[in-house]
Design an enzyme around this catalytic site. Structure first.
Site, PDB file in Angstrom:
ATOM      1  N   GLU A 140       0.874  -1.184   0.000  1.00 32.65           N
ATOM      2  CA  GLU A 140       0.000   0.000   0.000  1.00 32.65           C
ATOM      3  C   GLU A 140       0.904   1.224   0.000  1.00 32.65           C
ATOM      4  OE1 GLU A 140      -3.043   0.156   3.045  1.00 32.65           O
ATOM      5  OE2 GLU A 140      -2.780   2.330   3.275  1.00 32.65           O
ATOM      6  N   GLU A 145      -2.235  11.262   3.668  1.00 37.30           N
ATOM      7  CA  GLU A 145      -3.346  11.036   4.590  1.00 37.30           C
ATOM      8  C   GLU A 145      -3.417  12.206   5.566  1.00 37.30           C
ATOM      9  OE1 GLU A 145      -4.315   6.653   5.789  1.00 37.30           O
ATOM     10  OE2 GLU A 145      -2.132   6.846   5.751  1.00 37.30           O
TER      11      GLU A 145
END
Length: 264
Positions: A140, A145
């Site tokens: 990932e 974020e």
């Protein structure tokens, strides 16, 4: 008018990218209105049944203007608190899988995060084929974020079988950005066969290199990945300090997405 400036920008980018060997191969400028372009984006709703593995509170919808709409030259991903669904909040999770899958390149997104305690917007990548197994073994890449309870911070992370947040071994960097929730920023990943470089407004903020004797446990990033743009609500990280119900509706804005690859 935006199209005119985009043409000028493309001329400039082509001249610049040719020097470094990068060429534009995929983009969405959001210079239209309505639902996101179905030739480029799909809706991921499969995880609604199990809260996406992070105990998130939103129900992701598909083909619903209330949660994902293009207008005024931008993609709006909107989270609502509302009844009528299996959870108290709705939002959208857009993916390019099957319509934009890449091995290496520069992925660049100009966006403004949704703000408020309980929000968890992200720009990230997952494997398209999961050739090394389920998460986290196939990897990932979190290009950006943000969690609303830390309004001055942005986070850049990779997860692999050896390095992931479940084990507490994930590789990441957090950057203090005082205007993170107020202004647009350009989030970029330059991904090669040997490293992942993360950029915030063209400044390198994190680097993850392939180790000398790396296996797929340390470096699963030699397979195709696709892009995800979503706005989650709550969850193990985003909801760590609760959810402020007065912030809804709230939205994440995306000005453009551009993908470049080097000449073969």
């Amino acid at each position: 008018m935006k199209l005119f400036y985009f043409v000028l920008l493309m001329i400039f980018l082509v001249s610049c990218s040719s020097k470094s060997g990068y060429q534009l191969v995929w983009s969405d400028e959001f210079d239209y209105a309505g639902l996101p372009d179905s030739s480029k984006w799909s809706y991921d709703v499969e995880g609604n049944a199990w809260q996406w593995g992070n105990n998130e509170l939103q129900h992701y919808t598909a083909n619903r203007l209330e949660n994902a709409v293009v207008k005024d030259g931008q993609l709006h991903i909107i989270a609502h608190k509302e009844d009528g669904f299996n959870r108290s909040y709705t939002s959208a999770r857009l993916v390019t899988k099957g319509k934009g899958d890449w091995l290496y390149g520069r992925i660049e997104v100009r966006a403004k995060v949704a703000s408020g305690k309980g929000t968890w917007p992200a720009i990230w990548m997952l494997p398209s084929d999961w050739e090394y197994g389920g998460w986290p073994d196939s990897g990932e890449i979190d290009i950006m974020e943000y969690v609303g309870y830390a309004p001055d911070s942005l986070f850049f992370t990779v997860h692999t079988g050896a390095y992931n947040h479940v084990k507490g071994t994930h590789k990441a960097n957090g950057v203090l950005v005082p205007d993170a929730e107020h202004d647009y920023h350009v989030y970029a990943l330059e991904w090669t066969a040997s490293k992942c470089l993360f950029f915030l407004d063209d400044e390198k903020v994190f680097e993850f290199k392939k180790e000398e004797r790396a296996t797929s446990a340390e470096w699963p990033f030699d397979k195709r990945f696709h892009l995800i743009v979503n706005l989650a609500v709550g969850g193990n990280w985003g909801g760590k300090h609760g959810v402020d119900e007065t912030i809804f509706p709230c939205e994440m804005l995306v000005d453009y997405v551009r993908v470049y690859q080097k000449d073969k």
